[in-house]
Write an enzyme that holds these catalytic residues in place. Structure first.
Site, short mmCIF file in Angstrom:
data_model
loop_
_atom_site.label_atom_id
_atom_site.label_comp_id
_atom_site.label_asym_id
_atom_site.label_seq_id
_atom_site.Cartn_x
_atom_site.Cartn_y
_atom_site.Cartn_z
N THR A 15 11.19 -7.21 -11.65
CA THR A 15 10.59 -8.52 -11.88
C THR A 15 9.40 -8.71 -10.96
OG1 THR A 15 12.80 -9.34 -12.40
CG2 THR A 15 11.09 -11.00 -11.97
N GLN A 74 -7.78 -0.05 3.45
CA GLN A 74 -8.62 -0.64 4.50
C GLN A 74 -10.00 -1.03 3.98
OE1 GLN A 74 -7.74 -1.71 7.37
NE2 GLN A 74 -5.78 -0.70 7.74
N CYS A 122 3.64 6.30 17.99
CA CYS A 122 4.65 6.28 19.04
C CYS A 122 5.97 6.76 18.44
CB CYS A 122 4.81 4.87 19.58
SG CYS A 122 5.78 4.83 21.07
N GLY A 156 0.80 -1.22 0.00
CA GLY A 156 0.00 0.00 0.00
C GLY A 156 0.84 1.27 0.00
N THR A 157 1.93 1.26 0.74
CA THR A 157 2.76 2.47 0.82
C THR A 157 3.31 2.84 -0.54
OG1 THR A 157 3.32 1.94 3.10
CG2 THR A 157 4.77 3.49 1.96
N HIS A 196 -1.91 -7.77 2.45
CA HIS A 196 -1.80 -8.31 3.81
C HIS A 196 -2.91 -7.82 4.74
CE1 HIS A 196 -0.08 -4.84 6.20
NE2 HIS A 196 0.31 -4.44 5.00
N ASN A 241 -8.23 3.81 8.66
CA ASN A 241 -7.64 2.66 9.35
C ASN A 241 -7.88 2.66 10.85
OD1 ASN A 241 -5.82 4.88 8.42
ND2 ASN A 241 -4.54 4.11 10.08
N1 PLP Z 1 -2.99 2.97 3.95
C1 PLP Z 1 -3.73 2.54 4.99
C2 PLP Z 1 -5.09 3.14 5.22
C3 PLP Z 1 -3.22 1.58 5.87
O1 PLP Z 1 -3.95 1.17 6.90
C4 PLP Z 1 -1.92 1.05 5.62
C5 PLP Z 1 -1.31 0.06 6.54
O2 PLP Z 1 -1.42 0.19 7.74
C6 PLP Z 1 -1.21 1.51 4.51
C7 PLP Z 1 -1.77 2.47 3.70
C8 PLP Z 1 0.16 0.99 4.17
O3 PLP Z 1 0.06 -0.26 3.53
P1 PLP Z 1 1.32 -1.26 3.46
O4 PLP Z 1 1.53 -1.75 4.87
O5 PLP Z 1 0.89 -2.35 2.54
O6 PLP Z 1 2.47 -0.49 2.94
#
Ligand code: PLP
Length: 396
Positions: free
Chosen positions: A245, A187, A337, A70-71, A209, A159
């Site tokens: 890849t 989410q 944190c 996601g990031t 994940h 989230n």
């Molecule tokens: N965006 C949201 C709303 C999330 O909850 C998260 C993960 O906590 C992410 C992005 C990041 O995803 P990833 O852990 O696959 O990089």
């Protein structure tokens, strides 16, 4: 004592059937770009995964770009759209800097990328306010759009609170003035139905994940009329949009996890909402309504079915989380944190959550394997811990 995992918004255990679907691709190897039988097998697996994901999310296969999660998907979209610019080419004053429109409840994977546009690319960052329930007002957010707006970011669901945003409504308003919208749907995907084309967004990020797929893989959906510049340069895979890849087994696992969710969508949604409400109801019965205050929307249609965020007024959140861990419940604090000091969550701050709940709010999130017995047992452990902490510190 076994720990009851109520922290599935952080990550989920892999579904054994997903693992089984991935195994042959790991064992066979094969680079999908190779021109031999082993490569062709890998390519077939990758392309079948792409088609399946596209089908579940109502996108075209060519719109699916595999990423590491996601990031990366969020960063690819935000920095890419920032370069694409305003597609309608509305006349803008060249002396004015480009602008990005966001909001204060985005995950850090979006919030930090947007902040970077401000700090190192000369963008003006405008953030829409959210209401006490953590949702933006689509029309007010759209009022921030200007001829200089290059992109807007609005997550599909939060989230921490599980609040579902008025995304389709905002995207419609943004499309009217030619501003591409990116949505972080990390989410939402695998929890509530997502229709990429109907939403009207330019790009959408998802991560496997979060829905019992493998870690290390995600997708960015890129609407076909958007020419997204790459962030990485290399072998030109995936049409150059995201070279490297592709991780075939991970892509296969992501597709399988989504298929498993779709096959059970009604049962999972109904059971999640029932168990989420059972958890809240049992906490309220054990502690009293004024000691368990929900953060987030009231309306069921604006809530993720498996997320509950509650404040326990006057209880120290750090102590609570530690005692819950010792007491066999895995949950999460709605806060970041940093260097040993827990800062209040920007999301809860933006919602103007009162002080006595800012540091005492906990997120409980259910997974596909969470049972009623888990929820009943977890609730009794949570009540015991909250009572013990409150007795030790006196009335908050
Ligand atoms: N965006 C949201 C709303 C999330 O909850 C998260 C993960 O906590 C992410 C992005 C990041 O995803 P990833 O852990 O696959 O990089």
């Amino acid at each position: 004592m076994t720990t009851i995992d109520l922290d599935h918004n952080a990550t989920t255990p892999i579904d054994p059937e997903v693992l089984e679907a991935m195994r042959p691709f790991w064992l066979a190897g094969g680079n999908p770009e190779s021109r031999h039988a082993v490569g062709r097998l890998a390519r077939r697996g990758l392309e079948a995964a792409r088609e399946s994901i596209a089908q579940v999310l109502h996108a075209a296969p060519a719109e699916v770009v595999f990423t590491s999660g996601g990031t990366e998907a969020n960063n690819l979209a935000i920095f890419g759209l920032a370069e694409v610019g305003n597609r309608l080419g509305l006349p803008s004053d060249p002396s004015l800097p480009p602008q990005v429109v966001s909001n204060p409840v985005e995950h850090s994977a979006v919030a930090e990328a947007v902040a970077q546009l401000g700090s190192s690319r000369g963008f003006v960052v405008d953030r829409a306010e959210v209401g006490a329930d953590g949702r933006v007002d689509a029309a007010s957010m759209a009022e921030l759009l200007r001829p200089e707006t290059r992109l807007a970011a609005l997550m599909a669901a939060n989230n921490e609170t599980g609040a579902i945003q008025p995304l389709a409504e905002f995207a419609r308003l943004a499309n009217e003035v030619g501003v591409p919208v990116h949505t972080d749907a990390v989410q939402c995907v695998g929890k509530v139905p997502v229709d990429f084309h109907r939403l009207g967004v330019a790009t959408l990020a998802a991560s496997a994940h979060k829905f019992h797929g493998p870690g290390g893989v995600g997708v960015l959906l890129v609407r076909r009329d958007i020419k997204l510049p790459p962030r990485l340069f290399g072998g030109g895979q995936q049409g150059g949009r995201r070279p490297g890849t592709p991780a075939v087994a991970l892509a296969v696992g992501m597709a399988k996890a989504l298929e498993r969710w779709r096959a059970e969508i009604d049962q999972r949604s109904e059971r999640w909402a029932r168990l989420r409400d059972l958890l809240e109801g049992t906490l309220v019965a054990g502690l009293g309504r004024n000691r368990v205050i929900r953060n987030g929307p009231i309306e069921p249609e604006y809530r993720l079915p498996q997320t509950l965020n509650v404040g326990f007024p006057g209880v120290d959140g750090d102590a609570l989380l530690m005692q819950l861990d010792l007491g066999g419940v895995a949950a999460s604090l709605g806060s970041a944190c940093a260097s040993g000091a827990t800062e209040p969550s920007p999301t809860l701050l933006a919602m103007k959550v009162p002080k006595d709940r800012l540091r005492s709010s906990v997120r409980f999130s259910l997974g596909a394997g969470t049972t009623e017995a888990d929820v009943v047992e977890a609730a009794s452990r949570i009540v015991a811990v909250v009572c013990r902490i409150s007795d030790a510190t006196g009335p908050g």
